[in-house]
Design a protein around this motif. Sequence first.
Motif, PDB file in Angstrom:
ATOM      1  N   ILE A   5       1.191  -1.529   0.042  1.00 52.01           N
ATOM      2  CA  ILE A   5       0.372   0.134  -0.013  1.00 52.01           C
ATOM      3  C   ILE A   5       0.909   1.371   0.091  1.00 52.01           C
ATOM      4  O   ILE A   5       1.399   0.918   1.042  1.00 52.01           O
ATOM      5  CB  ILE A   5      -1.137   0.135   1.287  1.00 52.01           C
ATOM      6  N   HIS A   6       1.065   1.977  -0.990  1.00 56.14           N
ATOM      7  CA  HIS A   6       1.910   2.956  -1.385  1.00 56.14           C
ATOM      8  C   HIS A   6       1.524   4.254  -0.864  1.00 56.14           C
ATOM      9  O   HIS A   6      -0.157   4.711  -1.523  1.00 56.14           O
ATOM     10  CB  HIS A   6       2.367   3.126  -2.905  1.00 56.14           C
ATOM     11  N   ILE A   7       1.795   5.138   0.393  1.00 54.44           N
ATOM     12  CA  ILE A   7       1.001   6.429   1.159  1.00 54.44           C
ATOM     13  C   ILE A   7       2.369   7.726   0.597  1.00 54.44           C
ATOM     14  O   ILE A   7       2.899   7.307   1.046  1.00 54.44           O
ATOM     15  CB  ILE A   7       0.633   6.399   1.907  1.00 54.44           C
ATOM     16  N   VAL A   8       1.416   8.908   0.286  1.00 57.58           N
ATOM     17  CA  VAL A   8       2.422   9.792  -0.168  1.00 57.58           C
ATOM     18  C   VAL A   8       1.996  10.655   0.449  1.00 57.58           C
ATOM     19  O   VAL A   8       1.039  11.032   0.872  1.00 57.58           O
ATOM     20  CB  VAL A   8       2.705  10.664  -1.128  1.00 57.58           C
ATOM     21  N   LEU A   9       3.298  11.909   1.291  1.00 57.57           N
ATOM     22  CA  LEU A   9       2.981  12.668   2.035  1.00 57.57           C
ATOM     23  C   LEU A   9       4.108  13.863   1.947  1.00 57.57           C
ATOM     24  O   LEU A   9       6.170  12.993   1.720  1.00 57.57           O
ATOM     25  CB  LEU A   9       3.222  12.779   4.178  1.00 57.57           C
ATOM     26  N   ALA A  10       3.543  15.175   1.939  1.00 57.18           N
ATOM     27  CA  ALA A  10       5.149  16.240   1.139  1.00 57.18           C
ATOM     28  C   ALA A  10       4.735  16.851   2.810  1.00 57.18           C
ATOM     29  O   ALA A  10       3.963  17.522   3.434  1.00 57.18           O
ATOM     30  CB  ALA A  10       4.520  16.740   0.149  1.00 57.18           C
ATOM     31  N   TYR A 111      -2.317   9.758  -1.681  1.00 60.56           N
ATOM     32  CA  TYR A 111      -1.318  10.930  -0.969  1.00 60.56           C
ATOM     33  C   TYR A 111      -1.910  11.062  -0.246  1.00 60.56           C
ATOM     34  O   TYR A 111      -3.732  11.453  -0.109  1.00 60.56           O
ATOM     35  CB  TYR A 111      -1.778  12.094  -2.233  1.00 60.56           C
ATOM     36  N   LEU A 112      -2.108  11.842   1.077  1.00 57.63           N
ATOM     37  CA  LEU A 112      -2.580  12.247   2.535  1.00 57.63           C
ATOM     38  C   LEU A 112      -1.555  13.412   2.384  1.00 57.63           C
ATOM     39  O   LEU A 112      -0.231  13.798   3.017  1.00 57.63           O
ATOM     40  CB  LEU A 112      -2.848  11.178   3.224  1.00 57.63           C
ATOM     41  N   GLY A 169      -6.294  17.175   0.040  1.00 56.62           N
ATOM     42  CA  GLY A 169      -5.649  16.084   0.973  1.00 56.62           C
ATOM     43  C   GLY A 169      -5.366  15.510   0.573  1.00 56.62           C
ATOM     44  O   GLY A 169      -4.925  14.123   1.926  1.00 56.62           O
ATOM     45  N   MET A 170      -6.884  14.396   0.092  1.00 60.80           N
ATOM     46  CA  MET A 170      -6.430  13.302  -0.006  1.00 60.80           C
ATOM     47  C   MET A 170      -6.620  13.484  -1.458  1.00 60.80           C
ATOM     48  O   MET A 170      -7.807  13.686  -1.601  1.00 60.80           O
ATOM     49  CB  MET A 170      -7.988  12.736   0.957  1.00 60.80           C
ATOM     50  N   MET A 171      -5.692  12.539  -1.885  1.00 62.09           N
ATOM     51  CA  MET A 171      -6.414  11.792  -3.389  1.00 62.09           C
ATOM     52  C   MET A 171      -5.313  10.556  -3.607  1.00 62.09           C
ATOM     53  O   MET A 171      -4.352  10.192  -3.302  1.00 62.09           O
ATOM     54  CB  MET A 171      -5.084  12.981  -4.421  1.00 62.09           C
ATOM     55  N   LEU A 172      -6.436   9.529  -4.304  1.00 61.77           N
ATOM     56  CA  LEU A 172      -5.859   8.422  -4.674  1.00 61.77           C
ATOM     57  C   LEU A 172      -6.232   8.505  -6.271  1.00 61.77           C
ATOM     58  O   LEU A 172      -6.549   8.696  -6.622  1.00 61.77           O
ATOM     59  CB  LEU A 172      -7.808   7.244  -4.662  1.00 61.77           C
ATOM     60  N   VAL A 173      -4.558   8.509  -6.465  1.00 67.23           N
ATOM     61  CA  VAL A 173      -4.821   8.249  -7.668  1.00 67.23           C
ATOM     62  C   VAL A 173      -3.838   6.819  -8.846  1.00 67.23           C
ATOM     63  O   VAL A 173      -2.956   6.488  -7.765  1.00 67.23           O
ATOM     64  CB  VAL A 173      -2.378   9.528  -7.748  1.00 67.23           C
ATOM     65  N   ASP A 174      -4.474   7.253  -9.641  1.00 65.05           N
ATOM     66  CA  ASP A 174      -3.594   6.171 -10.801  1.00 65.05           C
ATOM     67  C   ASP A 174      -2.853   6.865 -11.572  1.00 65.05           C
ATOM     68  O   ASP A 174      -3.234   7.345 -12.288  1.00 65.05           O
ATOM     69  CB  ASP A 174      -4.734   5.430 -11.716  1.00 65.05           C
TER      70      ASP A 174
END
Length: 292
Positions: A5-10, A111-112, A169-174
């Motif tokens: 499960i790949h989760i991105v933060l910045a 992305y969170l 603020g939350m995006m599930l991305v293909d």
Amino acid sequence: MTDPIHIVLAFDDNFWAPAFTVMRSVCLTTHRRKDLVFHLLHMPVTDEHRHDIEGIVREFGASLRWYPLADSELFDFVVAGLPTGARWPRIVYARLLMADLLPAELTRVLYLDSDMLVRAPIEQLYGMDLGGKPLGAVQDSLQPFIMGRRDMRQNIGIFDTADSYFNSGMMLVDLVQWREINVKAEIAVIAAKGWIERLYYDQDMLNLVFRDRWQKLPWRWNTIDAHLAHEALDPAILHYTRETKPWGLFAGMLRSSAYSRWYRHVMTNELFYRFMRHRWRRWWLKKLRLAR
């Protein structure tokens, strides 16, 4: 064997503790902790703060991938000239470049934002159907006002307030489909039209780029403006978009943010108070500079 499960933060060094809290809340609410891979797009982080964040690995066995942006020519090139502010540092634009900054083999990421708290198993969100769209998100609760600004007509010509508008603020991305869209070129077109100074930072840009190309997801996966009343609605992800944050000095006492006491213990008491001291130091240094 289950897929990662790949989760991105910045984030930058002033938001290391909230970023840690988002990740820890994800870990605390899933049984799939060792499947989690956190991709961290960041500006320089001190060794002490990096050690704090790496506590996610020590406690849960999740994986971290670090992407330093301070020396990224691509990031500097794209961000140059884009508006920033005290609440909106340069790092907010990192999500615009996810497809370029992340490994080419990744096909889906979540992305969170760092001002969130997760309360439900993240795999439930991660596996949602995007209906053939490149992006899934939650419609912003302030949709017409954000699009139209003053009197809901200031940005006529850029947005139509009857259109859908998502919170970024939350995006599930293909990522496969995202990469087919030249986001950098689309931003250049927006800039050429003279719209940049009229936009609500990267969120407006993303809504222009992905207009009619995003899937609406259930509100509980990005509960915007999270305040006390939301506790009765069983939100899955709380998004603290208000100026009053759950890490504030009196947050637990005043309970102005949803689950503020819970938030403090997810951050951990030790880190919560250290982060509070960090913020106080920054506040006083800013005051002293202004007084000179």
